[in-house]
Design an enzyme around this catalytic site. Structure first.
Site, short mmCIF file in Angstrom:
data_model
loop_
_atom_site.label_atom_id
_atom_site.label_comp_id
_atom_site.label_asym_id
_atom_site.label_seq_id
_atom_site.Cartn_x
_atom_site.Cartn_y
_atom_site.Cartn_z
N ASP A 85 1.13 1.49 -3.84
CA ASP A 85 2.31 1.89 -4.61
C ASP A 85 2.15 3.29 -5.20
O ASP A 85 1.04 3.83 -5.31
CB ASP A 85 2.55 0.92 -5.77
CG ASP A 85 2.96 -0.46 -5.30
OD1 ASP A 85 3.03 -0.66 -4.07
OD2 ASP A 85 3.20 -1.33 -6.16
N ASP A 86 3.30 3.85 -5.58
CA ASP A 86 3.40 5.06 -6.41
C ASP A 86 3.19 6.37 -5.67
O ASP A 86 3.22 7.43 -6.29
CB ASP A 86 2.44 5.02 -7.61
CG ASP A 86 2.75 3.88 -8.57
OD1 ASP A 86 3.79 3.23 -8.39
OD2 ASP A 86 1.93 3.65 -9.48
N HIS A 136 9.95 1.97 -3.42
CA HIS A 136 9.41 1.71 -4.76
C HIS A 136 10.30 2.37 -5.81
O HIS A 136 9.82 2.80 -6.87
CB HIS A 136 7.98 2.24 -4.85
CG HIS A 136 7.15 1.61 -5.93
ND1 HIS A 136 7.10 0.25 -6.15
CD2 HIS A 136 6.31 2.16 -6.87
CE1 HIS A 136 6.28 -0.02 -7.15
NE2 HIS A 136 5.80 1.13 -7.62
N HIS A 140 10.51 5.43 -10.05
CA HIS A 140 9.59 4.41 -10.56
C HIS A 140 10.19 3.74 -11.80
O HIS A 140 9.55 3.61 -12.85
CB HIS A 140 8.23 5.02 -10.90
CG HIS A 140 7.12 4.00 -10.93
ND1 HIS A 140 6.85 3.23 -12.04
CD2 HIS A 140 6.24 3.58 -9.98
CE1 HIS A 140 5.84 2.42 -11.80
NE2 HIS A 140 5.44 2.62 -10.53
N HIS A 237 -2.91 1.17 -5.40
CA HIS A 237 -2.12 2.37 -5.69
C HIS A 237 -2.75 3.59 -5.02
O HIS A 237 -3.97 3.75 -5.05
CB HIS A 237 -2.02 2.61 -7.20
CG HIS A 237 -1.26 1.54 -7.93
ND1 HIS A 237 -1.85 0.36 -8.32
CD2 HIS A 237 0.04 1.49 -8.34
CE1 HIS A 237 -0.95 -0.39 -8.95
NE2 HIS A 237 0.21 0.27 -8.98
#
Length: 718
Positions: A85-86, A136, A140, A237
């Site tokens: 993620d991210d 995602h 965020h 991540h």
């Protein structure tokens, strides 16, 4: 007072000006939304599970919620779908990809749309190496806490950003701040069901490594390892912070689990679903490209504003340092005892051009007649007044005062009439609303003991200070005008002798052709002509004249509009001074650049700075903003205090300084905007005379005396 044929002042530009500021604010807002994004995953258990079906909490991490009953899928035994993620992150995503490639593993990357726009090449690399991409959100954002319109926008923008970068649209969605199914809250579940209506499949996790907390490589490996050979979606991540531990843990995890018979695949392949990415339509790709350029433009705008603020701050500090240094030198020079310089006592003619000055003319003339100077004549040139100005002076029957009447031809013509009629070789030019102190003329002309001095500027003070607007102008006169004049004196490039009080040699005025009438700032134009003729122009701080400043914002606007426009006319007229030597060259290479930067360029950028301040209130920590504002205000207050001390003024008006930044400053830079536009379209500005109220005359304690009780601003002890 000069009559110019003029068209109506331009106004259409104000709409464009407002739109430009709104566009800048929008660009800054976009950049604020897509930078400094938070990262991390959610809690281990739901704080508000109400509304989440039981089968969701106990089922697999892949959720189809576009049907009446939710459907969840889990990965088969010894199958792991690594998810990151991210990202994409320019530092950590390539390292993660390198580790995956080295171990022959594939994974699913849930990317943030704003970061996709910043690093589209990384997203293309992810796909090229056989990995899967999911959404995602664009910034965020916590989907469970957003209103429906913002939630839909987050998902739509992310899809378009990925479409522009890859030509594909995504269907997988990992909600930010999510974790395992048992941690899903009611609002988050509602948001995921709404997202399912636009074709999204939610992907949570079986194993949340919480690597964003940087717990250590061993704990990340332990958290990512399934128990008893189970399959799992593992949450990690590749962006949002320092991911060195994640990369190291991944390099240990892959060979260890591969040795135990695990296979690493994407989410879609792991649950035996069709490919999650489909070809994007032309409209989505075009919209995504426009979105990327919008974000890029917003980033450039913010960078440009940061650069502008840095440059303005540096220039402001340098200007202040030069002003203080020059003011200190000027004070030391003019206040030390002069033993060898002879006293100037030559006859002086004071010329007072007057057009409808009935409110103040009697006080002006009385203050001049009460002068302690031994040989003085006063010439009042009535420029076609219709309020009885000339009659008032004639009825006073004062010795040494002459009245000359002429048809209305403008202030320069009135001054030139007085110059021709004057008997003395030293001339003092005075506005019709100005009041002198008894020693003003004597102090003003003493500089003529130096034969190189052709003109002398006096010290103009605001008489009507009782109201807030008057205090603001008082501070401006003392800080802005007088500090500058001390600096100009030391640097020998004085661009303006104010119309309220200035002294000239008669021969100088004749050599330069008298007072010019082809600009609206005839005082600036005349001073520049004197400098270019090779004469020195100096500032005499002790020669004080009290003047009536505008008492309303409308009157202030009209006065400053004329001043600014006329100053630009004079600067353009004397631009060739840049190539000259001597006094003219000092004007051209010192005075003109200074005026250009600090009276035109920086004021033109000030509206953008105010917009940036609004942006800061929204996106920056208030404590930092408050500290910065307090620091700048403290610096201004220190400067103002120093200037007030030099002018022997009391410090009382300093309390009005913070409010000056909220109204007065904006009015001044809007004046510059209007003046520049007027000049650019070739319009001719009319002379706009200020309506006098007689406040300057009312503040005279006695004929010819100094104003008293002017908000505590009379002469104070040094």
């Amino acid at each position: 007072m000069a009559r110019h044929v003029a068209r109506r002042d331009p106004r259409a530009h104000w709409l464009l000006f407002l739109l430009g500021l709104l566009l800048l604010l929008a660009a800054l807002t976009v950049n604020g939304l897509v930078t400094g994004l938070a990262g991390g995953s959610g809690a281990a258990a739901a704080s508000d599970p109400a509304g989440v079906p039981a089968q969701v909490g106990t089922g697999g991490p892949v959720l189809r919620l576009d049907r009446a009953e939710p459907v969840s899928r889990a990965l088969p035994a010894r199958t792991i779908a690594l998810t990151f993620d991210d990202g994409p992150d320019p530092r950590w995503t390539p390292q993660v990809l390198d580790v995956l490639r080295r171990h022959g593993a594939h994974a699913t990357f849930f990317v943030v749309g704003a970061r996709v726009n910043e690093h589209p090449d990384l997203v293309r690399r992810i796909l090229a190496e056989g990995h899967e991409i999911g959404s995602h959100t664009f910034t965020h954002a916590d989907l469970g806490a957003l209103p429906p319109w913002r939630r839909d926008l987050e998902l739509s923008l992310t899809r378009k950003a990925i479409a522009a970068a890859t030509g594909r649209e995504v269907t997988l969605l990992r909600p930010p701040f999510s974790s395992v199914p048992t941690a899903l809250t009611g609002p988050e579940y509602t948001a995921l069901r709404a997202a399912a209506g636009t074709g999204h499949v939610a992907v949570l996790a079986d194993r949340d490594t919480r690597d964003w907390q940087r717990p250590g490589v061993d704990r990340i490996v332990q958290a990512a390892t399934p128990k008893r050979g189970k399959g799992a979606v593992v949450l990690m991540h590749d962006g949002g912070g320092d991911r060195a531990q994640t990369v190291a843990a991944l390099d240990r995890l892959l060979p260890a689990l591969t040795g135990q018979g695990y296979r690493f695949t994407t989410v879609s392949t792991g649950v035996d679903a069709p490919p999650s990415m489909v070809p994007a339509g032309g409209g989505s790709r075009l919209s995504g490209t426009a979105l990327r350029w919008t974000q890029t433009g917003a980033r450039w705008s913010t960078g440009a504003m940061n650069l502008l603020l840095a440059v303005a701050l540096v220039l402001g500090v340098v200007r202040l340092a030069v002003q203080v240094f020059c003011a200190h030198r000027h004070v030391r020079r003019v206040r030390r005892p002069v033993r060898d310089r002879p006293e100037v006592r030559a006859p002086v003619s004071v010329i007072v051009p007057a057009y409808n000055e009935a409110a103040n003319i009697a006080a002006t003339v009385r203050s001049l007649v009460a002068s302690a100077y031994p040989a003085l004549e006063v010439i009042v040139v009535d420029d076609g007044s219709d309020d009885g100005t000339a009659d008032i002076v004639e009825r006073m029957r004062l010795r040494g005062v002459r009245v000359i009447r002429q048809a209305n031809a403008g202030k320069p013509a009135a001054l030139n009439t007085g110059i021709r009629a004057a008997r003395a070789n030293l001339l003092v030019l005075v506005d019709g609303d100005t009041v002198f102190q008894p020693d003003t003329v004597h102090r003003l002309v003493q500089g003529f003991a130096d034969p190189s001095v052709g003109a002398i500027s006096g010290n103009t003070k605001v008489a009507n200070r009782r109201r807030l607007l008057g205090r603001w102008q008082h501070l401006e006169y003392v800080i802005g005008f007088n500090l500058d004049r001390r600096m100009y004196d030391v640097l020998e490039c004085m661009p303006t002798i104010p119309g309220a009080i200035g002294a000239f040699r008669r021969e100088v005025l004749l050599r330069v052709g008298g007072v010019p009438s082809d600009t609206l700032a005839e005082d600036t134009d005349l001073t520049m002509k004197v400098l270019r003729d090779g004469w020195r122009v100096v500032y005499e701080e002790s020669a004080i004249a009290w003047t009536e400043a505008p008492s309303s914002l409308r009157q202030l606007w009209r006065q400053r509009y004329r001043w600014c426009y006329g100053t630009m006319q004079a600067m353009w007229k004397h631009r060739h001074a840049l190539r000259e030597s001597g006094a003219g060259g000092k004007l051209g290479r010192r005075g003109l650049p200074y005026l250009t930067v600090f009276q035109i360029v920086l004021p033109l950028t000030a509206p953008a700075v105010d917009v940036f301040a609004v942006y800061g209130l929204i996106f920056l920590p208030w404590s930092s903003l408050a500290l910065a504002w307090a620091g700048l205000l403290l610096l201004q207050a220190a400067t103002a205090g120093y200037a007030l001390r030099l002018d022997r003024e009391r410090y009382g008006p300093l309390w009005a300084l913070p409010f000056q930044q909220l109204v007065y400053r904006q009015l001044m830079y809007l004046v510059v905007v209007q003046s520049v536009v007027t000049a650019m379209i070739g319009n001719r500005l009319r002379w706009q005379r200020m309506i006098r109220t007689g406040e300057a005359a009312a503040l005279i304690g006695a004929p010819g005396g100094a104003p008293v009780n002017a908000s505590g601003g009379g002469r104070a002890a040094s």
